[in-house]
Design a protein around this motif. Structure first.
Motif, mmCIF file in Angstrom:
data_model
loop_
_atom_site.group_PDB
_atom_site.id
_atom_site.type_symbol
_atom_site.label_atom_id
_atom_site.label_comp_id
_atom_site.label_asym_id
_atom_site.label_seq_id
_atom_site.Cartn_x
_atom_site.Cartn_y
_atom_site.Cartn_z
ATOM 1 N N VAL A 205 16.437 13.241 16.153
ATOM 2 C CA VAL A 205 15.952 13.234 14.733
ATOM 3 C C VAL A 205 16.617 11.847 14.133
ATOM 4 C CG1 VAL A 205 15.394 14.009 12.396
ATOM 5 C CG2 VAL A 205 15.377 15.534 14.499
ATOM 6 N N SER A 206 15.669 10.984 13.451
ATOM 7 C CA SER A 206 16.193 9.845 12.839
ATOM 8 C C SER A 206 15.758 9.854 11.345
ATOM 9 C CB SER A 206 15.366 8.475 13.621
ATOM 10 O OG SER A 206 15.877 7.237 12.721
ATOM 11 N N GLU A 207 16.543 9.282 10.548
ATOM 12 C CA GLU A 207 16.292 9.288 8.910
ATOM 13 C C GLU A 207 16.344 7.915 8.411
ATOM 14 O OE1 GLU A 207 19.824 10.285 6.530
ATOM 15 O OE2 GLU A 207 20.175 11.384 7.973
ATOM 16 N N PHE A 208 15.516 7.719 7.426
ATOM 17 C CA PHE A 208 15.824 6.350 6.821
ATOM 18 C C PHE A 208 15.392 6.672 5.203
ATOM 19 C CE2 PHE A 208 11.494 6.734 8.178
ATOM 20 C CZ PHE A 208 10.641 6.433 6.974
ATOM 21 N N LYS A 209 15.840 5.860 4.413
ATOM 22 C CA LYS A 209 15.495 5.608 2.856
ATOM 23 C C LYS A 209 14.505 4.930 2.587
ATOM 24 C CE LYS A 209 17.934 5.906 -1.678
ATOM 25 N NZ LYS A 209 19.145 6.011 -2.175
ATOM 26 N N THR A 210 13.723 5.170 1.630
ATOM 27 C CA THR A 210 12.663 4.113 1.281
ATOM 28 C C THR A 210 13.244 3.446 -0.074
ATOM 29 O OG1 THR A 210 11.510 5.803 0.004
ATOM 30 C CG2 THR A 210 10.928 5.252 2.335
ATOM 31 N N ARG A 211 12.693 2.151 -0.111
ATOM 32 C CA ARG A 211 12.815 1.335 -1.410
ATOM 33 C C ARG A 211 11.610 0.728 -1.809
ATOM 34 N NH1 ARG A 211 17.771 -2.472 -1.752
ATOM 35 N NH2 ARG A 211 18.897 -0.441 -1.455
ATOM 36 N N GLY B 169 2.413 7.055 4.742
ATOM 37 C CA GLY B 169 2.618 6.799 3.271
ATOM 38 C C GLY B 169 4.011 7.410 2.875
ATOM 39 N N VAL B 170 4.482 6.744 2.219
ATOM 40 C CA VAL B 170 5.867 7.232 1.797
ATOM 41 C C VAL B 170 5.929 6.711 0.082
ATOM 42 C CG1 VAL B 170 7.137 6.787 3.839
ATOM 43 C CG2 VAL B 170 6.975 4.887 2.044
ATOM 44 N N THR B 171 7.278 7.511 -0.542
ATOM 45 C CA THR B 171 7.618 7.428 -1.973
ATOM 46 C C THR B 171 8.716 6.668 -1.920
ATOM 47 O OG1 THR B 171 6.681 9.463 -2.382
ATOM 48 C CG2 THR B 171 7.897 8.626 -4.126
ATOM 49 N N SER B 172 8.904 5.981 -2.921
ATOM 50 C CA SER B 172 10.271 5.143 -3.233
ATOM 51 C C SER B 172 11.359 5.948 -3.163
ATOM 52 C CB SER B 172 10.071 4.166 -4.333
ATOM 53 O OG SER B 172 9.218 3.106 -4.171
ATOM 54 N N ASN B 173 12.682 5.485 -3.074
ATOM 55 C CA ASN B 173 13.921 6.149 -3.188
ATOM 56 C C ASN B 173 14.026 7.511 -2.640
ATOM 57 O OD1 ASN B 173 15.029 3.835 -4.563
ATOM 58 N ND2 ASN B 173 13.898 4.257 -6.664
ATOM 59 N N LYS B 174 13.377 7.800 -1.491
ATOM 60 C CA LYS B 174 13.431 8.978 -0.831
ATOM 61 C C LYS B 174 13.893 8.911 0.647
ATOM 62 C CE LYS B 174 10.266 13.071 -1.030
ATOM 63 N NZ LYS B 174 9.204 13.556 -1.591
ATOM 64 N N ASN C 90 0.683 -1.348 -0.085
ATOM 65 C CA ASN C 90 -0.072 0.156 -0.100
ATOM 66 C C ASN C 90 0.663 1.367 0.002
ATOM 67 O OD1 ASN C 90 -2.346 -1.330 0.059
ATOM 68 N ND2 ASN C 90 -2.021 -1.788 2.260
ATOM 69 N N GLY C 91 2.184 1.170 -0.228
ATOM 70 C CA GLY C 91 3.097 2.132 -0.240
ATOM 71 C C GLY C 91 3.092 2.975 1.179
ATOM 72 N N GLN C 92 3.212 1.864 2.198
ATOM 73 C CA GLN C 92 3.277 2.618 3.441
ATOM 74 C C GLN C 92 4.403 1.877 4.497
ATOM 75 O OE1 GLN C 92 -0.767 1.509 4.708
ATOM 76 N NE2 GLN C 92 -1.490 3.795 4.594
ATOM 77 N N ILE C 93 4.813 2.559 5.342
ATOM 78 C CA ILE C 93 5.864 2.106 6.214
ATOM 79 C C ILE C 93 5.272 2.556 7.623
ATOM 80 C CG2 ILE C 93 8.229 2.739 7.276
ATOM 81 C CD1 ILE C 93 9.438 2.704 4.376
#
Length: 226
Positions: A220-226, A195-200, A149-152
């Protein structure tokens, strides 16, 4: 036969001279101050500080340790190099801290860090500020896979010595620092689907509020989506 004998002798000599690879220092187990607790200082160190004792277990393949203690209110870090497994530091009273121990040896460039534990150095306060929330998933700096569903799902944990946390404010954005309040959840809710977008790359933090109006803000925490 002579050639075979020389070959066997060469193998034996080579095996005898071969050195084992240096072993990395192992991770220590923290003992005290206990995780998410109010510590018991050794003694007062003036009106605003007290001496706190830190204890951890010895780790294998380790020559020395570095104790790092972070003031969670100011972000100031105190570090101490030692070969012991017991050390003391003078810390501000009435303040939350985190602590971690690095294991080091001279044969390995990289050190090995312990888990990070939070504790409170008591003062004259009646009400305790909540510990900053620990952002547990996605892991800091990791690549996270979105679902169909494009979610994390964001997950965190929170603790307060008074056990009176009322809410968590979740800030989430593709900008650092995140200033967009995604949602405020009740104390019992420690996960949120976004909801998230790929490669962001995304950034998020959690602001904890207790019944007395005390507030703490996570890193603050960061992560990249795939």
């Amino acid at each position: 036969m002579r050639i075979l004998a020389f070959m066997v002798l060469g193998v034996v000599l080579f095996s005898g001279c071969k050195k084992d690879s240096p072993k990395a220092p192992e991770k220590v187990d923290l003992i005290a101050p206990a995780k998410n607790s109010e510590c018991t200082p050794v003694q007062s160190d003036g009106d605003s500080s007290s001496i706190v004792r830190f204890t951890w277990g010895a780790s294998d393949f380790t020559e020395s340790y570095v104790l790092h203690v972070t003031n969670l209110t100011t972000g100031t870090v105190q570090s101490k190099n030692t070969t012991n497994t017991i050390e003391t530091l003078s810390l501000t009273k009435g303040t939350p801290f985190s602590w971690v121990v690095e294991s080091k040896n001279s044969e390995i460039t990289n050190s090995t860090s312990s888990d990070s534990w939070l504790f409170y150095n008591p003062g004259s306060q009646i009400s305790h500020v909540p510990f900053p929330a620990e952002l547990t998933f996605p892991v800091q700096g990791s690549t996270a896979f979105k679902d169909v569903n494009g979610q994390i799902e964001l997950k965190w944990s929170g603790n307060d010595l008074d056990d009176d946390i009322e809410s968590y404010g979740v800030y989430f954005s593709d900008e650092n620092p995140p200033t967009t309040l995604l949602r405020t959840t009740d104390a019992g809710v420690k996960e949120l689907t976004v909801g998230v977008t790929s490669n962001k790359v995304y950034f998020w933090k959690v602001v904890t509020t207790d019944a007395e109006g005390n507030i703490s803000t996570s890193a603050v925490s960061e992560f990249k989506t795939r």
